[in-house]
Enzyme design. Structure first.
Site, PDB file in Angstrom:
ATOM      1  N   LEU A 150       0.840  -1.115   0.052  1.00 50.88           N
ATOM      2  CA  LEU A 150       0.115  -0.362  -0.119  1.00 50.88           C
ATOM      3  C   LEU A 150       0.818   1.396  -0.177  1.00 50.88           C
ATOM      4  O   LEU A 150       0.426   2.453  -0.692  1.00 50.88           O
ATOM      5  CB  LEU A 150      -0.533   0.181   1.220  1.00 50.88           C
ATOM      6  CG  LEU A 150      -2.144  -1.181   1.481  1.00 50.88           C
ATOM      7  CD1 LEU A 150      -2.983  -0.950   2.485  1.00 50.88           C
ATOM      8  CD2 LEU A 150      -3.289  -0.818   0.039  1.00 50.88           C
ATOM      9  N   ASP A 169      11.443   3.179   4.765  1.00 54.77           N
ATOM     10  CA  ASP A 169      10.857   1.634   4.832  1.00 54.77           C
ATOM     11  C   ASP A 169      11.648   1.100   5.407  1.00 54.77           C
ATOM     12  O   ASP A 169      13.810   1.828   5.200  1.00 54.77           O
ATOM     13  CB  ASP A 169      10.748   1.248   3.232  1.00 54.77           C
ATOM     14  CG  ASP A 169       9.871   0.125   3.723  1.00 54.77           C
ATOM     15  OD1 ASP A 169       8.601  -0.294   3.557  1.00 54.77           O
ATOM     16  OD2 ASP A 169      10.540  -0.625   4.050  1.00 54.77           O
ATOM     17  N   ASP A 181      13.505   2.139  10.906  1.00 55.03           N
ATOM     18  CA  ASP A 181      12.872   1.473  11.462  1.00 55.03           C
ATOM     19  C   ASP A 181      11.664   2.411  12.627  1.00 55.03           C
ATOM     20  O   ASP A 181      11.938   2.835  13.433  1.00 55.03           O
ATOM     21  CB  ASP A 181      13.448   0.107  12.327  1.00 55.03           C
ATOM     22  CG  ASP A 181      12.131  -0.412  12.930  1.00 55.03           C
ATOM     23  OD1 ASP A 181      11.211  -0.617  12.406  1.00 55.03           O
ATOM     24  OD2 ASP A 181      13.182  -1.935  13.634  1.00 55.03           O
ATOM     25  N   VAL A 182      10.661   2.015  12.086  1.00 52.06           N
ATOM     26  CA  VAL A 182       9.307   3.204  12.640  1.00 52.06           C
ATOM     27  C   VAL A 182       9.394   2.888  13.876  1.00 52.06           C
ATOM     28  O   VAL A 182       8.691   3.263  15.015  1.00 52.06           O
ATOM     29  CB  VAL A 182       8.283   3.084  12.616  1.00 52.06           C
ATOM     30  CG1 VAL A 182       8.393   3.842  11.035  1.00 52.06           C
ATOM     31  CG2 VAL A 182       7.382   1.657  11.796  1.00 52.06           C
ATOM     32  N   SER A 213      -7.410  -0.782   9.611  1.00 50.14           N
ATOM     33  CA  SER A 213      -7.464  -1.414   9.077  1.00 50.14           C
ATOM     34  C   SER A 213      -9.075  -2.155   9.577  1.00 50.14           C
ATOM     35  O   SER A 213      -9.595  -2.091  10.097  1.00 50.14           O
ATOM     36  CB  SER A 213      -6.676  -3.205   9.549  1.00 50.14           C
ATOM     37  OG  SER A 213      -7.138  -4.371   9.034  1.00 50.14           O
ATOM     38  N   TYR A 255      -2.550  -8.146  16.664  1.00 43.50           N
ATOM     39  CA  TYR A 255      -2.969  -6.824  15.583  1.00 43.50           C
ATOM     40  C   TYR A 255      -4.464  -6.765  15.360  1.00 43.50           C
ATOM     41  O   TYR A 255      -4.339  -4.818  15.207  1.00 43.50           O
ATOM     42  CB  TYR A 255      -2.875  -7.510  13.847  1.00 43.50           C
ATOM     43  CG  TYR A 255      -2.960  -7.216  12.699  1.00 43.50           C
ATOM     44  CD1 TYR A 255      -1.703  -6.153  12.278  1.00 43.50           C
ATOM     45  CD2 TYR A 255      -4.851  -7.262  12.286  1.00 43.50           C
ATOM     46  CE1 TYR A 255      -2.482  -5.047  10.542  1.00 43.50           C
ATOM     47  CE2 TYR A 255      -4.785  -6.242  11.094  1.00 43.50           C
ATOM     48  CZ  TYR A 255      -3.950  -5.667  10.174  1.00 43.50           C
ATOM     49  OH  TYR A 255      -3.751  -5.071   9.360  1.00 43.50           O
ATOM     50  N   LYS A 271      -4.873  -2.418  15.180  1.00 42.36           N
ATOM     51  CA  LYS A 271      -5.112  -1.288  14.678  1.00 42.36           C
ATOM     52  C   LYS A 271      -7.003  -0.473  15.370  1.00 42.36           C
ATOM     53  O   LYS A 271      -6.691   0.526  14.553  1.00 42.36           O
ATOM     54  CB  LYS A 271      -5.897  -2.704  13.300  1.00 42.36           C
ATOM     55  CG  LYS A 271      -4.201  -2.533  12.649  1.00 42.36           C
ATOM     56  CD  LYS A 271      -3.790  -1.648  12.214  1.00 42.36           C
ATOM     57  CE  LYS A 271      -3.102  -2.371  11.146  1.00 42.36           C
ATOM     58  NZ  LYS A 271      -2.140  -0.900  10.817  1.00 42.36           N
TER      59      LYS A 271
END
Length: 269
Positions: free
Chosen positions: A19, A38, A61-62, A142, A155, A159
């Site tokens: 995305l 990224d 790396d976030v 998401s 996950y 989100k």
């Protein structure tokens, strides 16, 4: 393309593929200068080279908040400002057959990447935007954060947290003309699941994915498959002045999935 982002600068985290790549390409095509962040050095550098001089790649790396801050400062230094921040980077976490088998060993890693990084990116971008007339912040969540369901519980929780944070930040940052919105993709084919299950047998994973996607198709009101371009179009709307009176919203891009399951039509008499 209509150059809707001419003169704008955007940061896209997780922008080397999936995305994020779609977002970076669309923003650049609309005239924006795009900084791509990224962890995938090769893919990120190749994408920036393919887009051209209006794109720049930074390996980051976030999960490390200092590296998130570095993306914002680099964008400002290299391109002269920051108008759009897209917190897109995310990971799925480990796959388990049942929640009762989940040891939650990846909880901290998922939350650092999916939640804390979004908060840090929003904060750091807003610090610049506050003093420069405002801007647009777009957080990727998401439909898994909207709809309850089995599997990948960490996950889903991460989100859902992004949604609540986005709405809360929108309220506080509106004072500075900073809009904060979220996009909730659903049923868009990307590599995120494959990356999270790299240790699994590929054939079994493909069979699992195909089964899940068949179920999604059956439940989805719109029958065509969603694409990265669909998500990019939603992001473009939030990035431009077309959404100048829109903040604190969560836009599902999911073919109507969260609206409800399809009701089978009764046969005609």
């Amino acid at each position: 393309m209509s150059n809707e982002l001419e003169g704008k600068v955007a940061v896209v985290t997780g922008g080397a593929s999936g995305l994020g790549e779609g977002l970076a390409r669309r923003f650049a095509a609309e005239g924006a200068k795009v900084l791509i962040g990224d962890i995938d050095r090769d893919a990120g550098a190749a994408l920036a080279a393919d887009i051209g001089v209006t794109a720049h790649f930074v390996e980051a790396d976030v999960a490390d908040m200092e590296q998130v801050s570095g993306l914002v400062s680099t964008a400002v230094k290299r391109f002269g400002g920051l108008h759009v921040m897209v917190n897109n980077a995310g990971i799925s976490g480990a796959m388990h057959r049942r929640f009762l088998d989940d040891d939650l060993a990846d909880f901290d890693r998922v939350m650092r990447t999916n939640v804390r990084a979004v908060m840090a990116g929003t904060r750091d971008a807003a610090r610049h935007m506050r003093d420069h007339g405002g801007g647009s912040i777009i957080n990727l969540t998401s439909i898994g954060g909207i709809q309850a369901g089995g599997g990948v519980m960490t996950y889903r929780a991460s989100k859902a947290a992004v949604i609540q944070f986005t709405k809360s930040a929108a309220i506080e940052l509106a004072h500075y003309e900073i809009r904060v919105n979220a996009i909730a993709p659903g049923n868009i084919r990307t590599a995120i699941v494959r990356k999270s299950a790299s240790g699994e047998d590929l054939k079994k994973l493909e069979e699992f994915e195909n089964k899940i996607r068949e179920q999604m198709r059956n439940d989805r009101p719109l029958k065509r498959e969603g694409t990265m371009e669909d998500v990019a179009e939603a992001a473009l709307y939030f990035a431009t002045d077309r959404s100048r009176y829109v903040t604190g919203t969560v836009l599902p891009v999911d073919g109507g999935t969260v609206a409800g399951k399809v009701i089978p039509r009764a046969p005609r008499p």
